[in-house]
Design a protein around this motif. Sequence first.
Motif, PDB file in Angstrom:
ATOM      1  N   GLU A  10       9.030 -23.508 -22.287  1.00  0.00           N
ATOM      2  CA  GLU A  10      10.122 -22.928 -21.999  1.00  0.00           C
ATOM      3  C   GLU A  10      11.109 -23.530 -20.726  1.00  0.00           C
ATOM      4  O   GLU A  10      12.122 -23.650 -20.610  1.00  0.00           O
ATOM      5  N   MET A  15      17.699 -24.941 -20.416  1.00  0.00           N
ATOM      6  CA  MET A  15      18.770 -24.625 -21.404  1.00  0.00           C
ATOM      7  C   MET A  15      18.923 -25.115 -22.752  1.00  0.00           C
ATOM      8  O   MET A  15      19.873 -24.583 -23.578  1.00  0.00           O
ATOM      9  N   GLU A  16      18.239 -26.286 -23.053  1.00  0.00           N
ATOM     10  CA  GLU A  16      18.447 -27.185 -24.034  1.00  0.00           C
ATOM     11  C   GLU A  16      17.761 -26.520 -25.211  1.00  0.00           C
ATOM     12  O   GLU A  16      18.423 -26.854 -26.297  1.00  0.00           O
ATOM     13  N   SER A  17      16.985 -25.645 -25.211  1.00  0.00           N
ATOM     14  CA  SER A  17      16.352 -25.151 -26.446  1.00  0.00           C
ATOM     15  C   SER A  17      15.901 -23.744 -26.187  1.00  0.00           C
ATOM     16  O   SER A  17      15.721 -23.187 -25.272  1.00  0.00           O
ATOM     17  N   SER A  18      16.067 -23.190 -27.352  1.00  0.00           N
ATOM     18  CA  SER A  18      15.783 -21.561 -27.386  1.00  0.00           C
ATOM     19  C   SER A  18      15.363 -20.985 -28.675  1.00  0.00           C
ATOM     20  O   SER A  18      15.638 -21.702 -29.812  1.00  0.00           O
ATOM     21  N   VAL A  29      22.852 -17.524 -25.465  1.00  0.00           N
ATOM     22  CA  VAL A  29      22.605 -19.013 -25.653  1.00  0.00           C
ATOM     23  C   VAL A  29      23.753 -19.421 -25.447  1.00  0.00           C
ATOM     24  O   VAL A  29      25.006 -19.224 -25.977  1.00  0.00           O
ATOM     25  N   LYS A  32      25.352 -25.536 -23.759  1.00  0.00           N
ATOM     26  CA  LYS A  32      24.213 -26.481 -23.523  1.00  0.00           C
ATOM     27  C   LYS A  32      23.312 -26.506 -24.401  1.00  0.00           C
ATOM     28  O   LYS A  32      22.527 -27.586 -24.275  1.00  0.00           O
ATOM     29  N   CYS A  33      23.018 -25.560 -25.156  1.00  0.00           N
ATOM     30  CA  CYS A  33      21.812 -25.591 -26.009  1.00  0.00           C
ATOM     31  C   CYS A  33      21.899 -26.607 -27.146  1.00  0.00           C
ATOM     32  O   CYS A  33      22.889 -26.649 -27.728  1.00  0.00           O
ATOM     33  N   ARG A  34      20.732 -27.244 -27.320  1.00  0.00           N
ATOM     34  CA  ARG A  34      20.755 -28.200 -28.162  1.00  0.00           C
ATOM     35  C   ARG A  34      19.766 -28.183 -29.452  1.00  0.00           C
ATOM     36  O   ARG A  34      20.014 -28.626 -30.575  1.00  0.00           O
ATOM     37  N   HIS A  35      18.840 -27.454 -29.261  1.00  0.00           N
ATOM     38  CA  HIS A  35      17.902 -27.205 -30.233  1.00  0.00           C
ATOM     39  C   HIS A  35      17.311 -25.647 -30.190  1.00  0.00           C
ATOM     40  O   HIS A  35      17.063 -25.066 -29.032  1.00  0.00           O
ATOM     41  N   ILE A  36      17.481 -25.057 -31.478  1.00  0.00           N
ATOM     42  CA  ILE A  36      17.217 -23.621 -31.611  1.00  0.00           C
ATOM     43  C   ILE A  36      16.305 -23.419 -32.676  1.00  0.00           C
ATOM     44  O   ILE A  36      16.336 -24.118 -34.145  1.00  0.00           O
ATOM     45  N   LEU A  51      24.987 -28.457 -31.491  1.00  0.00           N
ATOM     46  CA  LEU A  51      23.243 -28.451 -31.812  1.00  0.00           C
ATOM     47  C   LEU A  51      22.957 -29.938 -32.362  1.00  0.00           C
ATOM     48  O   LEU A  51      23.790 -30.437 -33.097  1.00  0.00           O
TER      49      LEU A  51
END
Length: 660
Positions: A10, A15-18, A29, A32-36, A51
């Motif tokens: 993590e 901040m790109e994954s969550s 979220v 800037k999150c790209r992958h969830i 995303l």
Amino acid sequence: MHDLMHDVAESVAGMESSIVDSNKIASDVGEKCRHISIKPSLIPLFKGKKLRTLLHFHDNIDRELSDDFSYETWDLIIANCRCLRVLKLTNLLDIQMISPSIYKLKHLRYLDLSWNDNIKILPKSICKIQNLLALKLDRCYRLKELPKKIEKLVNLTHLGCKDCWDLTHMPRGIGKLTSLEKLSMFVVDKDGSHGGADLSELRLLNNLRGHLQITNLGFVKNAKEKFKAANLKEKQHLRSLLLEWKFDSDDDYDDDDYDDDEKSLENLQPHSNLKELCIQGWRGDAEFPSWLPLLRNLVKILLSGDNFKYLPSFAQLPCLERLDIRFCTMLRYMDDNSLKGSQGEPQSFFPALKHLSLWDCPNMKSWWRTTKPIDDDSNEDDTTVMGTSTMAFPCLSSLTIQNCPLTLMPLYPSLDDKLELRNTSSRPLKQTIKMNINAKAPSTSTSSLPLSKLKSFDVHNIEGLYTHTLDECLQHLTSLNRLTIGDCKEVDLEGMQWEPLKNLSHLEIDNIPKLVSLSIWLQHLVQLQTLKIHNCNGLRSLLPVFQHLTFLEEFEVKDCKKLELSGAGIQIFQDHTSLRSLRLEHIPKCRHLPKWLQHLTNLQGLYLVNLPNLTSLPDEMRCLTKLQILYINGIPQLEERCRKDIGADWHKIAHIPHIW
């Protein structure tokens, strides 16, 4: 994943994954999150529109509550996530259709819809996603067809449709996808009514890798021509091939096609790089294809439901580790050579074979072709019968023979994993046990005895197996951990010596009519943790041996009509403080659970089934403070007394978390 590694991951991802599994996280979220990885019900709360990866977060605690996936959810994904490269929505109860607007996800590279039971068709528009590299539909059991214009997916490299049992055909044009590296299954159109692709569309798919299953081969017309057109011989990257004929009924096969079918099998020759070959349901004549000896890299062979009357010798295949023959009702012998012709250097006889299974081959009495009938002489202990003492598997680890009257075969002294014999002859077992008699220099070490490294032995209904034979066999099994003895009507367990089985941890006894009481020799089983006794109607008592089995963790007794567990002076469980599971089923003489039950202080599971004379539970149930499961079935009067809050015995069991 370990908590520490999870925290590190993590931190690196920032901040790109969550992982989004709650309302708070979904609203927190950022853009800037790209992958969830997200619960479907929370997708409406997520505001990010850039995303690249969207994965379905699986809540294993309560699947039904976590699978709120509506048609509106599709619209949200398509409207807000136009930059998606990866979309994985697997194992969702609510998905029945895929939105036709999915083509708007034009950047999508990876689409995984596996394990969605209710999907029957895919929208045609999915073929407009020309950047798609992987389409996974594995175990979409009700999927009936693939999109007709699938050839438009020119960049597709992976098409997964494993176990899509309702697929009726493959779409025409699939052969144009020459970049395909994975195609789980190719389904032949049974009657041509769907306008599906024929086998010739496989001709140019020579980049296929891994496993390929071709099913419904029994419905191919002009089989010789079409099988040759499939060009399997040029598919050098394939590692596993399943050829499945799959007739609906005997009426589906025309006898006039037999000659064509026999020739056609020759034209299904795979590349010599193949590792695994499975042939299921072949209905042709007795000839096996001549190309088999050329497959020198084969590691596994499975033949199931085929019409072969005999097979070529597999003995010289240098890499073969697993051989599995099932439901070949016409098979008479395994090796077309005579016994004399098969003998050669021991190191060249199945040099790598570790696992052998022979199931339901009722006409196979000999491993080799013979010119005279073979009878099973129950008293035959001669180890040199027809020279079998010189033929043995050099490194076989496990062997299963079930419903095969096999009396003449290579011996198996090296077994170190499992031996399972059901409804077969005892002769090969006797000969294997006797092998050391003819050794040049007999050893005093038990580790040199045949079968001395065996871990599991399962024997059921063996012709010619008597008490002395089984007793002699057990003297060799000094490494045995698991033993099952069933349907052996001539075996008297009380007359056997069990002392060598000091490592035995699991013992099952099923349908031994001569068993009246447990053998005194069982007290030597100091490591025994599991004991199951079924269908022993002559068994009257567990005394005096049972008191010595103090390491037992699981005890199960079922269908023993004369067994007494309670009564004056019977104290069989007072020292069994290690017992964790106790199952009593269909024991008519079990009238009540006696006071010694209180000594089972570590008992976690108590299962009471079909005990017609058990009418109440003892007060000592309250002493079982570690009991987690109480299962009562087929005892109406007791079930009534155990009703929550109102039953007469409820106060005795109210502390138990799970009562069924």
